[in-house]
Design an enzyme around this catalytic site. Sequence first.
Site, mmCIF file in Angstrom:
data_model
loop_
_atom_site.group_PDB
_atom_site.id
_atom_site.type_symbol
_atom_site.label_atom_id
_atom_site.label_comp_id
_atom_site.label_asym_id
_atom_site.label_seq_id
_atom_site.Cartn_x
_atom_site.Cartn_y
_atom_site.Cartn_z
ATOM 1 N N LYS A 13 0.835 -1.205 0.000
ATOM 2 C CA LYS A 13 0.000 0.000 0.000
ATOM 3 C C LYS A 13 0.874 1.261 0.000
ATOM 4 O O LYS A 13 0.658 2.193 -0.758
ATOM 5 C CB LYS A 13 -0.929 0.043 1.233
ATOM 6 C CG LYS A 13 -1.780 -1.192 1.402
ATOM 7 C CD LYS A 13 -2.655 -1.111 2.649
ATOM 8 C CE LYS A 13 -1.902 -1.093 3.954
ATOM 9 N NZ LYS A 13 -1.177 -2.346 4.268
ATOM 10 N N ARG A 88 -9.044 1.307 9.703
ATOM 11 C CA ARG A 88 -8.620 -0.069 9.948
ATOM 12 C C ARG A 88 -9.631 -0.810 10.806
ATOM 13 O O ARG A 88 -9.426 -1.978 11.112
ATOM 14 C CB ARG A 88 -7.313 -0.017 10.722
ATOM 15 C CG ARG A 88 -6.093 -0.498 9.978
ATOM 16 C CD ARG A 88 -4.943 -0.328 10.945
ATOM 17 N NE ARG A 88 -3.784 -1.042 10.569
ATOM 18 C CZ ARG A 88 -2.775 -0.523 9.872
ATOM 19 N NH1 ARG A 88 -2.855 0.707 9.421
ATOM 20 N NH2 ARG A 88 -1.720 -1.241 9.632
ATOM 21 N N ARG A 122 11.766 -6.359 4.363
ATOM 22 C CA ARG A 122 11.665 -4.899 4.185
ATOM 23 C C ARG A 122 12.782 -4.169 4.931
ATOM 24 O O ARG A 122 13.135 -4.513 6.049
ATOM 25 C CB ARG A 122 10.311 -4.407 4.684
ATOM 26 C CG ARG A 122 10.233 -2.874 4.682
ATOM 27 C CD ARG A 122 8.858 -2.343 4.789
ATOM 28 N NE ARG A 122 8.157 -2.777 5.967
ATOM 29 C CZ ARG A 122 6.874 -2.545 6.181
ATOM 30 N NH1 ARG A 122 6.173 -1.893 5.283
ATOM 31 N NH2 ARG A 122 6.298 -2.971 7.271
ATOM 32 N N ARG A 155 12.106 -2.385 10.604
ATOM 33 C CA ARG A 155 11.101 -1.916 11.565
ATOM 34 C C ARG A 155 10.910 -2.942 12.671
ATOM 35 O O ARG A 155 10.916 -4.140 12.407
ATOM 36 C CB ARG A 155 9.764 -1.689 10.836
ATOM 37 C CG ARG A 155 9.599 -0.289 10.304
ATOM 38 C CD ARG A 155 8.427 -0.123 9.364
ATOM 39 N NE ARG A 155 7.137 -0.646 9.823
ATOM 40 C CZ ARG A 155 5.993 -0.493 9.162
ATOM 41 N NH1 ARG A 155 5.983 0.181 8.017
ATOM 42 N NH2 ARG A 155 4.880 -0.985 9.615
ATOM 43 N N ARG A 166 0.118 -9.004 13.502
ATOM 44 C CA ARG A 166 -0.512 -8.020 12.598
ATOM 45 C C ARG A 166 -1.480 -8.702 11.642
ATOM 46 O O ARG A 166 -2.536 -8.154 11.327
ATOM 47 C CB ARG A 166 0.577 -7.267 11.815
ATOM 48 C CG ARG A 166 1.275 -6.228 12.675
ATOM 49 C CD ARG A 166 2.640 -5.889 12.137
ATOM 50 N NE ARG A 166 2.597 -5.087 10.934
ATOM 51 C CZ ARG A 166 3.647 -4.924 10.125
ATOM 52 N NH1 ARG A 166 4.789 -5.509 10.405
ATOM 53 N NH2 ARG A 166 3.539 -4.166 9.056
HETATM 54 P P1 AP5 Z 1 4.962 -1.639 1.766
HETATM 55 O O1 AP5 Z 1 4.598 -0.788 0.605
HETATM 56 O O2 AP5 Z 1 5.806 -1.052 2.831
HETATM 57 O O3 AP5 Z 1 3.646 -2.322 2.361
HETATM 58 P P2 AP5 Z 1 2.447 -1.715 3.178
HETATM 59 O O4 AP5 Z 1 1.206 -2.359 2.678
HETATM 60 O O5 AP5 Z 1 2.488 -0.217 3.178
HETATM 61 O O6 AP5 Z 1 2.803 -2.324 4.609
HETATM 62 P P3 AP5 Z 1 2.915 -1.709 6.068
HETATM 63 O O7 AP5 Z 1 3.618 -2.750 6.893
HETATM 64 O O8 AP5 Z 1 3.517 -0.343 6.081
HETATM 65 O O9 AP5 Z 1 1.448 -1.643 6.455
HETATM 66 P P4 AP5 Z 1 0.839 -1.875 7.779
HETATM 67 O O10 AP5 Z 1 -0.558 -1.641 7.420
HETATM 68 O O11 AP5 Z 1 1.108 -3.124 8.499
HETATM 69 O O12 AP5 Z 1 1.620 -0.820 8.728
HETATM 70 P P5 AP5 Z 1 1.391 0.724 8.998
HETATM 71 O O13 AP5 Z 1 2.668 1.412 8.816
HETATM 72 O O14 AP5 Z 1 0.188 1.231 8.274
HETATM 73 O O15 AP5 Z 1 5.693 -2.963 1.174
HETATM 74 C C1 AP5 Z 1 6.153 -3.977 2.042
HETATM 75 C C2 AP5 Z 1 7.469 -4.547 1.478
HETATM 76 O O16 AP5 Z 1 7.225 -5.183 0.222
HETATM 77 C C3 AP5 Z 1 8.546 -3.493 1.194
HETATM 78 O O17 AP5 Z 1 9.790 -4.053 1.476
HETATM 79 C C4 AP5 Z 1 8.404 -3.208 -0.312
HETATM 80 O O18 AP5 Z 1 9.650 -2.819 -0.862
HETATM 81 C C5 AP5 Z 1 7.960 -4.557 -0.846
HETATM 82 N N1 AP5 Z 1 7.022 -4.454 -1.954
HETATM 83 C C6 AP5 Z 1 6.012 -3.551 -2.103
HETATM 84 N N2 AP5 Z 1 5.340 -3.792 -3.229
HETATM 85 C C7 AP5 Z 1 5.921 -4.897 -3.792
HETATM 86 C C8 AP5 Z 1 5.651 -5.647 -4.971
HETATM 87 N N3 AP5 Z 1 4.619 -5.335 -5.786
HETATM 88 N N4 AP5 Z 1 6.430 -6.729 -5.243
HETATM 89 C C9 AP5 Z 1 7.444 -7.072 -4.413
HETATM 90 N N5 AP5 Z 1 7.752 -6.388 -3.270
HETATM 91 C C10 AP5 Z 1 6.989 -5.322 -2.979
HETATM 92 O O19 AP5 Z 1 0.999 0.681 10.550
HETATM 93 C C11 AP5 Z 1 1.940 0.349 11.537
HETATM 94 C C12 AP5 Z 1 1.253 0.285 12.889
HETATM 95 O O20 AP5 Z 1 0.687 1.571 13.235
HETATM 96 C C13 AP5 Z 1 0.059 -0.677 12.974
HETATM 97 O O21 AP5 Z 1 0.447 -2.016 13.222
HETATM 98 C C14 AP5 Z 1 -0.716 -0.080 14.163
HETATM 99 O O22 AP5 Z 1 -0.112 -0.395 15.376
HETATM 100 C C15 AP5 Z 1 -0.560 1.420 13.924
HETATM 101 N N6 AP5 Z 1 -1.639 1.942 13.073
HETATM 102 C C16 AP5 Z 1 -1.509 2.460 11.826
HETATM 103 N N7 AP5 Z 1 -2.696 2.835 11.340
HETATM 104 C C17 AP5 Z 1 -3.615 2.557 12.315
HETATM 105 C C18 AP5 Z 1 -5.022 2.693 12.394
HETATM 106 N N8 AP5 Z 1 -5.737 3.189 11.371
HETATM 107 N N9 AP5 Z 1 -5.633 2.305 13.542
HETATM 108 C C19 AP5 Z 1 -4.930 1.806 14.577
HETATM 109 N N10 AP5 Z 1 -3.596 1.627 14.561
HETATM 110 C C20 AP5 Z 1 -2.941 2.000 13.423
#
Ligand code: AP5
Length: 210
Positions: A13, A88, A122, A155, A166
Amino acid sequence: MNLVFLGPPGAGKGTAAEQVAKEFKIPHISTGDLFRAAIKNRTELGNQVKEITEKGDLVPDSLTIEIVKERLKIADATGGYILDGFPRTIPQAEALSGFSNVTRVLNFVLDDAEVVERLSGRRVCRSCGRGYHVRFMPPKKEGVCDVCGGELYTRKDDSVESIHNRLEVYCEQTEPLISFYRSRDLLTDIDAKPSAAEVFEAVRKLLEDR
Ligand code: AP5
């Protein structure tokens, strides 16, 4: 264009949002990034959410909703936005519909095995936040950001234990949003398995055709 990017952790994403934001000149608003910045700057919010985010649990709805509500008031978001990682939970989605009009939800679909592989490989730049993957998107020089020369790190929530937590949290609390938005005719599935360039192209085409 008021977009929500939905999908399991590590579905790509953030990677897609960065490119879509540049292409369509709208801000990429990631609640995960907002929380990580608060932790880095040791703010009161950062202290509140540090442990929760590192374990991969969800930050309480009331706190998260307030942060997004305030962020959307900033002028750059008045012409459109990408919300990455918000909503979420159903209460977050209901709250969002009370203060903004979402025009499309892209649901990034990826299986669990691929999620684990993407997250465990990652790496993120400590200075500019750019994301890499040891296999799929390696930096030119190991451990060093191509863009700013910053140090790449793993991370805390990309540990095997947190990744599994997660995924469980996603299944229980976030997956219900798929039917929530599908029933409102706002949801489009995106196959997140192809390369990042192919995923971006699919998203770009979809958004241009609308
Ligand atoms: P990446 O693009 O980083 O994936 P992502 O979907 O953005 O994953 P995140 O881990 O950032 O999402 P998340 O939802 O778990 O965490 P968030 O930061 O929102 O890609 C992942 C990897 O794959 C990278 O290495 C990339 O290079 C590679 N890649 C990407 N596309 C690819 C492809 N097509 N092919 C191959 N490789 C690829 O949240 C973190 C924490 O914050 C949560 O756990 C929670 O505690 C808190 N939080 C955040 N939002 C909320 C909310 N709304 N409510 C409550 N708590 C929240």
